[in-house]
Design a protein around this motif. Structure first.
Motif, PDB file in Angstrom:
ATOM      1  N   SER A 195     -20.701   4.148 -13.209  1.00 37.23           N
ATOM      2  CA  SER A 195     -20.417   5.578 -13.297  1.00 37.23           C
ATOM      3  C   SER A 195     -18.973   5.827 -13.707  1.00 37.23           C
ATOM      4  CB  SER A 195     -20.705   6.260 -11.950  1.00 37.23           C
ATOM      5  OG  SER A 195     -22.088   6.245 -11.670  1.00 37.23           O
ATOM      6  N   PHE A 196     -18.061   5.036 -13.148  1.00 35.69           N
ATOM      7  CA  PHE A 196     -16.650   5.160 -13.513  1.00 35.69           C
ATOM      8  C   PHE A 196     -16.469   4.914 -15.008  1.00 35.69           C
ATOM      9  CE2 PHE A 196     -12.482   3.518 -14.418  1.00 35.69           C
ATOM     10  CZ  PHE A 196     -11.610   4.232 -13.607  1.00 35.69           C
ATOM     11  N   ASN A 197     -17.027   3.833 -15.491  1.00 38.29           N
ATOM     12  CA  ASN A 197     -16.849   3.480 -16.905  1.00 38.29           C
ATOM     13  C   ASN A 197     -17.477   4.512 -17.834  1.00 38.29           C
ATOM     14  OD1 ASN A 197     -15.405   1.170 -16.310  1.00 38.29           O
ATOM     15  ND2 ASN A 197     -17.169  -0.198 -16.457  1.00 38.29           N
ATOM     16  N   ARG A 198     -18.613   5.049 -17.427  1.00 38.56           N
ATOM     17  CA  ARG A 198     -19.253   6.066 -18.249  1.00 38.56           C
ATOM     18  C   ARG A 198     -18.422   7.352 -18.276  1.00 38.56           C
ATOM     19  NH1 ARG A 198     -23.832   5.495 -16.160  1.00 38.56           N
ATOM     20  NH2 ARG A 198     -23.704   7.125 -14.576  1.00 38.56           N
ATOM     21  N   HIS A 199     -17.879   7.717 -17.126  1.00 32.83           N
ATOM     22  CA  HIS A 199     -17.101   8.952 -17.015  1.00 32.83           C
ATOM     23  C   HIS A 199     -15.798   8.881 -17.815  1.00 32.83           C
ATOM     24  CE1 HIS A 199     -15.780  12.672 -15.004  1.00 32.83           C
ATOM     25  NE2 HIS A 199     -14.584  12.102 -14.940  1.00 32.83           N
ATOM     26  N   PHE A 200     -15.159   7.712 -17.806  1.00 36.99           N
ATOM     27  CA  PHE A 200     -13.853   7.578 -18.458  1.00 36.99           C
ATOM     28  C   PHE A 200     -13.945   6.877 -19.819  1.00 36.99           C
ATOM     29  CE2 PHE A 200     -12.694   7.888 -13.928  1.00 36.99           C
ATOM     30  CZ  PHE A 200     -11.758   8.911 -13.991  1.00 36.99           C
TER      31      PHE A 200
ATOM     32  N   VAL B 151     -10.970   3.724 -20.880  1.00 37.70           N
ATOM     33  CA  VAL B 151     -10.633   3.072 -19.616  1.00 37.70           C
ATOM     34  C   VAL B 151     -11.892   2.380 -19.111  1.00 37.70           C
ATOM     35  CG1 VAL B 151      -9.924   3.418 -17.229  1.00 37.70           C
ATOM     36  CG2 VAL B 151      -8.839   4.731 -19.051  1.00 37.70           C
ATOM     37  N   GLU B 152     -11.805   1.089 -18.861  1.00 36.50           N
ATOM     38  CA  GLU B 152     -12.979   0.328 -18.437  1.00 36.50           C
ATOM     39  C   GLU B 152     -12.614  -0.624 -17.308  1.00 36.50           C
ATOM     40  OE1 GLU B 152     -16.412  -2.690 -20.240  1.00 36.50           O
ATOM     41  OE2 GLU B 152     -14.574  -2.288 -21.377  1.00 36.50           O
ATOM     42  N   LEU B 153     -13.451  -0.629 -16.276  1.00 33.49           N
ATOM     43  CA  LEU B 153     -13.294  -1.566 -15.180  1.00 33.49           C
ATOM     44  C   LEU B 153     -14.211  -2.766 -15.396  1.00 33.49           C
ATOM     45  CD1 LEU B 153     -13.199   0.781 -12.046  1.00 33.49           C
ATOM     46  CD2 LEU B 153     -11.283  -0.205 -13.313  1.00 33.49           C
ATOM     47  N   LEU B 154     -13.772  -3.925 -14.920  1.00 32.02           N
ATOM     48  CA  LEU B 154     -14.555  -5.151 -14.984  1.00 32.02           C
ATOM     49  C   LEU B 154     -14.959  -5.557 -13.570  1.00 32.02           C
ATOM     50  CD1 LEU B 154     -12.321  -7.154 -17.489  1.00 32.02           C
ATOM     51  CD2 LEU B 154     -14.336  -5.775 -18.028  1.00 32.02           C
ATOM     52  N   TYR B 155     -16.200  -5.956 -13.420  1.00 33.58           N
ATOM     53  CA  TYR B 155     -16.729  -6.350 -12.114  1.00 33.58           C
ATOM     54  C   TYR B 155     -16.375  -7.805 -11.821  1.00 33.58           C
ATOM     55  CZ  TYR B 155     -20.138  -7.227  -8.376  1.00 33.58           C
ATOM     56  OH  TYR B 155     -20.733  -7.567  -7.179  1.00 33.58           O
ATOM     57  N   GLY B 156     -15.649  -8.029 -10.723  1.00 33.50           N
ATOM     58  CA  GLY B 156     -15.348  -9.382 -10.282  1.00 33.50           C
ATOM     59  C   GLY B 156     -16.244  -9.789  -9.135  1.00 33.50           C
ATOM     60  N   GLN B 157     -16.182  -9.010  -8.057  1.00 36.30           N
ATOM     61  CA  GLN B 157     -17.063  -9.137  -6.910  1.00 36.30           C
ATOM     62  C   GLN B 157     -17.332  -7.726  -6.396  1.00 36.30           C
ATOM     63  OE1 GLN B 157     -14.909 -11.717  -4.181  1.00 36.30           O
ATOM     64  NE2 GLN B 157     -15.937 -13.542  -4.960  1.00 36.30           N
TER      65      GLN B 157
END
Length: 348
Positions: free
Chosen positions: A125-130, A135-141
């Motif tokens: 949702s964060f990545n879609r919104h921004f 702006v993109e977040l990467l999933y680590g854990q």
């Protein structure tokens, strides 16, 4: 057994001076002859206050701290790291913020029992919104998200460890990029508040995952990293595993006893961090802590004492969370004239 072996045993908080002071009566009836002997006969130096990452790098003979985000990402996101090893990385972790009068108190993800499904749903949702802001977040854990930026940004963030369970009022990021990140945090709070993940958690009485916290920023300075190909890190902790990788050292999973360490047949220097024990110590009740001391006596202190006396172990550095750090060699363990000191004298 090769005499080239060198052991650093790191168990933060085990012998914290405050814990020792509070447990004086209980310690009188606890038999820990080998641990007392090791500490009494060792040379010691006073411990300096350092963050976890700073202390890890110090114990692994690094002159500079390796940035937290990219160091952990090197093992949690190996493919992304290889593509962006020269880029600027941040941790952007999911957290809970709870209102308290005129401020907000931050609770880290490790206390929120976030599932992978919940974490990925919020991140998506964060990545879609921004997306329009690139702006993109990467999933680590489930409790660790990352962001990588092509160019370094002027951002000085407060480490998550330093702001956890405290007011965030004076801890928000500083620097030229600070306003942007303050706005990003606020907008994320609005986005997450109405997210189905948090609606479900509220209905179940679970703590919300209602914000993010940027920290651990930095780029790698390769020329400052001291290569340690002959050394080994024995831990599951992502930062410690990443530190080993960036220093071109060996690494193993967490080790819980001297016998397990010997079974690895590791020459050179080893930094051993027993993850389960280290994680549990801060929340231990008195009886649990006394049992942990007895475990360290049996699983570490006794065999270390015997190995030093036989000459099979070159040297040992003990960092057990006391006010001091202790260094022993096969020569120093034979200082029979040094009587066993009481715990308060050893740890304060």
């Amino acid at each position: 057994m090769p005499v080239t072996q060198s052991l650093t045993l790191w168990i933060p908080g085990l012998l914290h001076p405050q814990r020792i002071d509070e447990a004086q009566d209980a310690l009188k009836s606890l038999e820990l002859p080998h641990l007392q002997k090791l500490l009494s006969r060792a040379d010691y130096r006073l411990s300096k206050p350092r963050t976890f990452e700073n202390q890890a790098c110090y114990l692994f003979h690094q002159t500079e701290k390796l940035p937290s985000a990219i160091t952990r990402a090197s093992v949690l996101l190996p493919e992304a790291f290889e593509k962006g090893a020269d880029e600027f990385w941040l941790s952007v972790d999911p957290v809970q913020m709870i209102p308290d009068r005129d401020t907000l108190i931050l609770f880290p993800a490790k206390d929120l029992a976030i599932t992978e499904e919940e974490s990925r749903a919020l991140l998506e949702s964060f990545n879609r919104h921004f997306a329009q802001d690139r702006v993109e977040l990467l999933y680590g854990q489930a409790d660790q998200w990352f962001m990588r930026v092509k160019q370094p940004i002027d951002l000085q963030a407060t480490d998550l460890h330093d702001v956890a369970y405290r007011s965030v009022t004076d801890a928000y990021p500083q620097g030229n990029a600070a306003n942007y990140w303050r706005q990003l945090i606020n907008e994320t709070q609005m986005l997450f508040y109405s997210h189905p993940v948090n609606e479900s958690r509220r209905n179940k009485g679970f703590p919300e995952i209602n914000s993010i916290w940027p920290w651990g920023e930095g780029s790698l300075q390769q020329h400052l990293i001291k290569e340690r190909s002959a050394a080994c890190v024995c831990a599951d902790n992502a930062y410690l595993q990443g530190m080993a990788k960036l220093c071109h050292a060996q690494s193993t999973s967490s080790i819980n006893s001297y016998e397990q360490w010997q079974a690895q047949t590791i020459d050179g220097h080893s930094l051993v961090y027993p993850d389960d024990l280290c994680t549990a110590i801060p929340n231990m009740q008195l009886e649990e802590w006394l049992a942990a001391l007895q475990q360290v006596e049996n699983e570490w202190a006794k065999p270390i004492d015997e190995a030093l006396q036989k000459g099979g172990l070159g040297n040992v550095f003990l960092d057990l969370g006391a006010g001091k750090q202790f260094y022993l060699t096969k020569r120093k363990i034979k200082r029979f004239w040094r009587w066993k000191k009481n715990w308060r004298a050893l740890c304060n």
